[in-house]
Write a protein that holds these residues in place. Structure first.
Motif, PDB file in Angstrom:
ATOM      1  N   GLN A 177      -1.323  -2.409  -5.936  1.00 47.91           N
ATOM      2  CA  GLN A 177      -1.208  -2.545  -4.481  1.00 47.91           C
ATOM      3  C   GLN A 177      -1.759  -3.925  -4.099  1.00 47.91           C
ATOM      4  O   GLN A 177      -2.815  -4.329  -4.576  1.00 47.91           O
ATOM      5  N   LYS A 215     -18.790   5.565  -7.092  1.00 47.83           N
ATOM      6  CA  LYS A 215     -17.521   6.137  -6.634  1.00 47.83           C
ATOM      7  C   LYS A 215     -16.391   5.993  -7.652  1.00 47.83           C
ATOM      8  O   LYS A 215     -16.086   4.894  -8.101  1.00 47.83           O
ATOM      9  N   ARG A 248      -5.614  -0.048   1.353  1.00 47.44           N
ATOM     10  CA  ARG A 248      -6.518   0.185   2.483  1.00 47.44           C
ATOM     11  C   ARG A 248      -7.431   1.374   2.224  1.00 47.44           C
ATOM     12  O   ARG A 248      -7.022   2.369   1.636  1.00 47.44           O
ATOM     13  N   GLY A 249      -8.693   1.241   2.678  1.00 46.23           N
ATOM     14  CA  GLY A 249      -9.648   2.331   2.563  1.00 46.23           C
ATOM     15  C   GLY A 249      -9.977   2.892   3.938  1.00 46.23           C
ATOM     16  O   GLY A 249      -9.370   2.498   4.941  1.00 46.23           O
ATOM     17  N   ARG A 250     -10.913   3.803   3.983  1.00 46.99           N
ATOM     18  CA  ARG A 250     -11.322   4.374   5.269  1.00 46.99           C
ATOM     19  C   ARG A 250     -12.039   3.300   6.088  1.00 46.99           C
ATOM     20  O   ARG A 250     -12.613   2.373   5.562  1.00 46.99           O
ATOM     21  N   SER A 271       0.870  -1.182   0.000  1.00 46.97           N
ATOM     22  CA  SER A 271       0.000   0.000   0.000  1.00 46.97           C
ATOM     23  C   SER A 271       0.901   1.224   0.000  1.00 46.97           C
ATOM     24  O   SER A 271       1.897   1.260   0.746  1.00 46.97           O
ATOM     25  N   THR A 272       0.573   2.206  -0.820  1.00 45.95           N
ATOM     26  CA  THR A 272       1.414   3.417  -0.858  1.00 45.95           C
ATOM     27  C   THR A 272       1.355   4.152   0.485  1.00 45.95           C
ATOM     28  O   THR A 272       2.334   4.755   0.911  1.00 45.95           O
TER      29      THR A 272
HETATM   30  C1  BTN Z   1     -11.718   5.138   0.806  1.00 43.75           C
HETATM   31  O1  BTN Z   1     -12.543   5.649   0.057  1.00 43.75           O
HETATM   32  O2  BTN Z   1     -12.045   4.279   1.630  1.00 43.75           O
HETATM   33  C2  BTN Z   1     -10.294   5.576   0.717  1.00 43.75           C
HETATM   34  C3  BTN Z   1      -9.508   4.788  -0.284  1.00 43.75           C
HETATM   35  C4  BTN Z   1      -8.058   5.208  -0.374  1.00 43.75           C
HETATM   36  C5  BTN Z   1      -7.262   4.335  -1.299  1.00 43.75           C
HETATM   37  C6  BTN Z   1      -5.881   4.847  -1.544  1.00 43.75           C
HETATM   38  S1  BTN Z   1      -5.056   4.007  -2.856  1.00 43.75           S
HETATM   39  C7  BTN Z   1      -3.561   4.783  -2.428  1.00 43.75           C
HETATM   40  C8  BTN Z   1      -3.487   4.795  -0.919  1.00 43.75           C
HETATM   41  N1  BTN Z   1      -2.942   3.549  -0.420  1.00 43.75           N
HETATM   42  C9  BTN Z   1      -3.830   2.844   0.256  1.00 43.75           C
HETATM   43  O3  BTN Z   1      -3.640   1.726   0.767  1.00 43.75           O
HETATM   44  N2  BTN Z   1      -4.988   3.511   0.331  1.00 43.75           N
HETATM   45  C10 BTN Z   1      -4.918   4.777  -0.363  1.00 43.75           C
END
Ligand code: BTN
Length: 241
Positions: A35, A107, A39-41, A12-13
């Motif tokens: 990736q 989205k 990960r997201g929120r 993940s960045t």
């Molecule tokens: C969301 O809407 O839940 C947020 C998503 C964020 C995704 C980006 S991709 C680049 C960066 N690295 C990750 O693991 N997550 C963010």
């Protein structure tokens, strides 16, 4: 211009940026083609296996920690990206509070900011964004709420050009935003937000439930009214319309 660190593959960045935070300069950008553990929120997974999408993270190491507009950084980035979508790609996308970018309710892009702290002291933030650019349909077969720029426009978007447009736009006004905070994007942010009216459902917040929408406030938070007619300020969460 910022330093850009490009990888073919990362877990993940955001994770990379957090793990290497001390060695990275302010404004460094980490980007990867794919990736493996995006990960997201709210601990959600962000699908990262399509190299046709954008995955990037900007490292921010403010000098003045006390007055830094941490709370509104994701909103700043959402305005920047939506500006590029509206103006340059001619897409009528909208922001869903606080920072998702949607097209007709689906989205296109999500943003995740994570703080880096040391001994209880905040050192800075890693600001990650994922954009669904050209990924093929089957990539999204289990994600009915997602849409790609390709699906919207009917043609390929040059991913590298888009990356440049977004980074240029981000750095054009970042110092002004860092100094003046949400105020300098407030009107544009409000105009870009999907219209909220009447009842909205809030999840992933300390105040889950159905509320009447009242306002998006001058500090970027949301005010809603509960069933007892009490006003409540929502700082973080997701809206289901
Ligand atoms: C969301 O809407 O839940 C947020 C998503 C964020 C995704 C980006 S991709 C680049 C960066 N690295 C990750 O693991 N997550 C963010």
């Amino acid at each position: 211009m910022p330093e850009i660190k490009y990888f073919k593959e990362l877990n993940s960045t955001n994770t990379y940026a957090l793990e290497h935070f001390n060695d990275l300069k302010n404004y460094t950008i980490i980007t990867a083609d794919v990736q493996t553990s995006g990960r997201g929120r709210f601990n959600r997974v962000w699908e990262g296996k399509s190299s046709e999408n954008i995955y990037m993270t900007i490292v921010l190491k403010p000098k003045d920690n006390q007055n830094y507009p941490y709370m509104n950084l994701t909103q700043y980035l959402s305005v920047v990206v939506n500006r590029v979508f509206n103006r340059d790609l001619k897409i009528n996308s909208k922001i869903k509070w606080p920072n998702d970018i949607l097209y007709k309710g689906k989205k296109i892009s999500g943003i995740l900011s994570e703080a880096k702290a040391d001994k209880g002291q905040i050192q800075g933030v890693v600001l990650g964004i994922g954009i669904n650019v050209n990924a093929e349909k089957d990539f999204y077969k289990d994600l009915p709420q997602a849409i790609t720029l390709k699906e919207i426009t009917g043609s390929q978007t040059d991913k590298n050009k888009l990356f440049k447009m977004i980074t240029n736009e981000f750095f054009k006004n970042i110092e002004e935003f860092e100094t003046n905070g949400f105020h300098c994007i407030m009107e544009e942010y409000r105009a870009m937000c999907q219209i909220l009216n009447g009842k909205i459902k809030i999840t992933a917040s300390t105040n889950n439930g159905e509320f009447d929408f009242v306002s998006i406030n001058d500090d970027g938070t949301l005010t809603v009214k509960n069933q007892e007619n009490e006003l409540m300020k929502i700082v973080s969460g997701d809206i289901l319309c």
